[in-house]
Design an enzyme around this catalytic site. Structure first.
Site, PDB file in Angstrom:
ATOM      1  N   LYS A 255     -11.902   0.460  -1.955  1.00 51.92           N
ATOM      2  CA  LYS A 255     -11.027   1.033  -2.766  1.00 51.92           C
ATOM      3  C   LYS A 255     -11.423   1.179  -4.298  1.00 51.92           C
ATOM      4  O   LYS A 255     -12.149   2.050  -4.782  1.00 51.92           O
ATOM      5  CB  LYS A 255      -9.517   0.546  -2.713  1.00 51.92           C
ATOM      6  CG  LYS A 255      -8.902   0.772  -1.055  1.00 51.92           C
ATOM      7  CD  LYS A 255      -7.884  -0.080  -0.799  1.00 51.92           C
ATOM      8  CE  LYS A 255      -7.309  -0.011   0.589  1.00 51.92           C
ATOM      9  NZ  LYS A 255      -8.549  -0.321   1.657  1.00 51.92           N
TER      10      LYS A 255
ATOM     11  N   HIS B  27      -5.524  -3.566  -2.290  1.00 50.84           N
ATOM     12  CA  HIS B  27      -4.957  -2.474  -3.422  1.00 50.84           C
ATOM     13  C   HIS B  27      -4.889  -3.114  -4.600  1.00 50.84           C
ATOM     14  O   HIS B  27      -4.583  -2.438  -5.825  1.00 50.84           O
ATOM     15  CB  HIS B  27      -3.706  -1.856  -3.115  1.00 50.84           C
ATOM     16  CG  HIS B  27      -3.900  -0.820  -1.783  1.00 50.84           C
ATOM     17  ND1 HIS B  27      -4.349   0.404  -1.983  1.00 50.84           N
ATOM     18  CD2 HIS B  27      -3.682  -1.160  -0.526  1.00 50.84           C
ATOM     19  CE1 HIS B  27      -4.332   0.826  -0.556  1.00 50.84           C
ATOM     20  NE2 HIS B  27      -4.106   0.005   0.088  1.00 50.84           N
TER      21      HIS B  27
ATOM     22  N   SER C   2       0.718  -1.288  -0.015  1.00 49.60           N
ATOM     23  CA  SER C   2      -0.287   0.014  -0.052  1.00 49.60           C
ATOM     24  C   SER C   2       0.783   1.248   0.073  1.00 49.60           C
ATOM     25  O   SER C   2       0.519   2.288  -0.499  1.00 49.60           O
ATOM     26  CB  SER C   2      -0.961   0.173   1.150  1.00 49.60           C
ATOM     27  OG  SER C   2      -0.272   0.118   2.444  1.00 49.60           O
TER      28      SER C   2
END
Length: 390
Positions: free
Chosen positions: A237, A206, A178
């Site tokens: 996300k 991610h 990340s």
């Protein structure tokens, strides 16, 4: 309780944090405390947090199921929407089943405190996310840290563990890290796991929606979905909402339903969240150009920053770490960017190691080529303002 002295120490170290108030939806351009700025730090990679279709499906879910779930999944909070999304996630990830959690943090804690324990061994990448670190600490398993993405060090520790009496061995890694943006060497990790009788858990927070032929994450990116026992991901996300999930075998998911305390003792996610994610999943799979353009623009931004002389960490993802160094210098750099209308806060210890404080730039599918030029120009001006004689 008095925390004044401790807070002052935090300030003196350049590590004091405060909440910033967003006054608009998460998008390419945001309003921060009354000022319009170009957002360059959001995890809303595909721009779905403000997508009209996602918003409409969220509202439709509210109209049908209300604003709250009314209880935990095991009592009164399990709706047809939750079960539908779990089936869709399992198909998306190429697994037998999936289970929803309120946050990605809770998903990691649930997996690591339930699937391993006393008598087991966890091998964890040094740069894993804080939720993985906390999960390993709470698991009561033996924990060994291997050097970041270092297959030789991982094999050395696996070989040493072979002669031990561990019931289970679990290798735990971020798929995309990340703060650095690099991708775990997952094929090599899986090969070692198979050679030494271990299992693999990947945190795809991610990578979900960003990497892979169908956007399903790191295992999809490498084409090895069937070799990863525990696939964790988030809905907060690229999927533009909130929450997390674990995907894997039906037997493992059944075990989590019965034993994972973060699942058993939490109120189920609200219908609006589930509705929005169902729409987001369809967009991810039906509109591959979103992630294609995202990755192309991120690659261009990284190239331009390197040409401009910035210390940019290696990355093939939308996460670009521009290393500044000291925490106070990174904070001042972020202030200079903000003065130019660029929102990209400084990332400091303990999130990153000492001496590597940085500006963590992230692009979304909504950013334009003109935005890339503006970001490079802003960073160059911020560097000049911080070092006028260099």
């Amino acid at each position: 309780m008095d925390f004044k002295e401790e807070l002052e120490e935090i300030r003196e170290a350049g590590l004091y944090r405060r909440l910033r108030r967003m006054e608009s939806a998460s998008s390419r351009v945001v309003v921060v405390e009354g000022r319009e700025m170009l957002m360059c730090a959001s995890n809303n990679y595909l721009g779905l947090a403000d997508d009209p279709i996602c918003k409409e499906t969220a509202m439709e879910a509210i109209r049908r199921f209300g604003t709250g779930s009314g209880g935990s999944r095991l009592t009164t909070g399990n709706t047809a929407l939750h079960e539908h999304l779990e089936r869709e996630l399992a198909a998306f990830k190429g697994t037998e089943a999936a289970l929803l959690f309120n946050t990605g943090y809770m998903a990691n804690l649930a997996a690591l405190t339930t699937l391993v324990g006393v008598g087991d061994l966890i091998l964890s990448d040094r740069l894993n996310h804080a939720s993985l670190i906390d999960g390993t600490r709470l698991s009561r398993a033996d924990v060994q840290i291997y050097e970041h993405c270092d297959l030789a060090d991982l094999e050395k520790k696996l070989a040493a563990a072979r002669a031990g009496e561990h019931r289970r061995i679990l290798i735990v890694t971020d798929g995309v890290f990340s703060m650095d943006g690099d991708i775990a060497p997952l094929p090599g990790i899986c090969e070692l796991a198979e050679r030494y009788g271990a299992d693999v858990m990947v945190d795809d927070a991610h990578a979900t929606g960003v990497l892979g032929e169908k956007g399903a994450g790191t295992a999809d990116h490498f084409g090895i979905q069937d070799r990863v026992a525990v696939q964790m991901g988030t809905l907060s996300k690229a999927l533009g909402a909130e929450g997390g999930y674990i995907a894997g075998s039906k037997e493992m998911i059944d075990y989590l339903i019965n034993r994972a305390r973060p699942f058993v003792f939490s109120t189920a996610q609200s219908p609006a969240v589930i509705g929005a994610v169902l729409a987001a999943l369809q967009i991810v799979q039906n509109e591959p150009d979103r992630r294609k353009h995202l990755l192309q623009r991120a690659a261009r931004l990284r190239k331009e920053l390197l040409l401009a002389g910035f210390n940019v960490l290696p990355s093939d993802t939308p996460i670009l770490g521009v290393v500044i160094g000291a925490a106070d210098e990174a904070v001042e750099f972020a202030r200079e960017l903000e003065a130019q209308g660029i929102y990209a806060p400084a990332i400091r210890p303990p999130t990153v190691p000492e001496g590597t404080s940085r500006i963590r730039l992230t692009l979304t599918a909504s950013h334009t080529d003109a935005d890339v030029e503006r970001i490079v120009d802003a960073l160059s001006k911020a560097r000049t303002a911080q070092n006028p004689h260099s």
